[in-house]
Design an enzyme around this catalytic site. Sequence first.
Site: not given
Ligand SMILES: *Cc1c(COP(=O)(O)O)cnc(C)c1O
Length: 395
Positions: A89, A111, A377
């Site tokens: 993020k 948000e 992610s």
């Molecule tokens: C917020 C988040 C997601 C989901 O958001 P996307 O916009 O679909 O990437 C996925 N993995 C993590 C670690 C997150 O914090």
Amino acid sequence: MIYEVDSLGFYGTYGGAFIPELLQKNVSELQDNYKKIIQSETFQKSFHQLLRDYVGRPSPLYYAKRLSEKYRTHIYLKREDLNHTGSHKINNTIGQILLAKHLGKTRIIAETGAGQHGVATATVAALAGLECVVYMGEKDIERQAPNVSRMKMLGATVKAATSGSKTLKDATNEAIRDWINHPHDTYYIIGSVVGPHPYPDMVAQFQSVISEEMTMQLAAQTGRAYPDRIIACIGGGSNAAGAYYYFLDNKAVELISVEAGGLGIDSGHSAATSILGTDGVIHASLTKLMQDKDGQIIEPYSISAGLDYPGIGPLHAHLISSGRTKVLTANDDEAIAAGYELTRLEGIIPALESAHALAALPKIDFKPDEITVVNLSGRGDKDLATYLNHLKKYQ
Ligand SMILES: *Cc1c(COP(=O)(O)O)cnc(C)c1O
């Protein structure tokens, strides 16, 4: 690029900017200027310098040897979990704070659902020395106390959204209301590839650093600049968009998106938007969302707060409907199992969101010489309590 957004913000039939009249000026200002600013040499220099020195990029591309042995193939992990603040993020919020500065804005709003985007926004607002207000559903404030504390420590004001279901969609409504009331000084940092044009394209461009690095890392490690397959989880779709970006036009790369099945897609407690969703407008763009016959949003459910979103970004709605990406789902129990599997095989505790991407592995028919990249992610520290509820099964 075949999948580039058009001048009105559409990917095929999805996207656009369905905004109230009062926001027209703000959004037009962004639409008219974002490409020029982002692509300028000074912006790119500041962006990449911060990604390197502040975020810690490039994130490693790690060959997961024991995981590869288990699935009899070659699996690499793109380590977004190692970024500052613990997920992908921050790539987006760094980009947008630079844009806000460039546009002369002095106040930041955002948000947040689980609080991950709120923390990433509060972080860059502190870095830039700008006032920051984060809207969060009252229910989420209770459920995600550690992230609320982080935002406060960073100097942000966390405002509770007390209407409706008191969750993410209500926080989004509050943020939009704030934006309408402060059109001159305020910049709205959206946390995924959602919202009115140009946000989906802008966020995808900021996150595209993930696949840009992958091309170089794959070339160096495997001798070929693209993999056979990329797997990513989808909430709104920003980590997936970033991981796919440079490979969208290369049909030799299979793209797999994993949605949260929750308790099962037929259980009534799910966040499998692309399967359960129909076309409609959410957060000012036309896309697929979970709604009832009257167009009321159906509350999504997933064990992972970051995937618990009732829509998907318009780029993904287009990629799915055109057949470019393939969607798999992973239920809560499958994600927990995948989180434990990675932890025990590789010593990496993944975010529950990323565990959904890993949960696709048992569902894929791998060939031994294929190369698959899983976009990891985020890290799992925030999810430890949830994981530990299931520890008995894995002792
Ligand atoms: C917020 C988040 C997601 C989901 O958001 P996307 O916009 O679909 O990437 C996925 N993995 C993590 C670690 C997150 O914090």
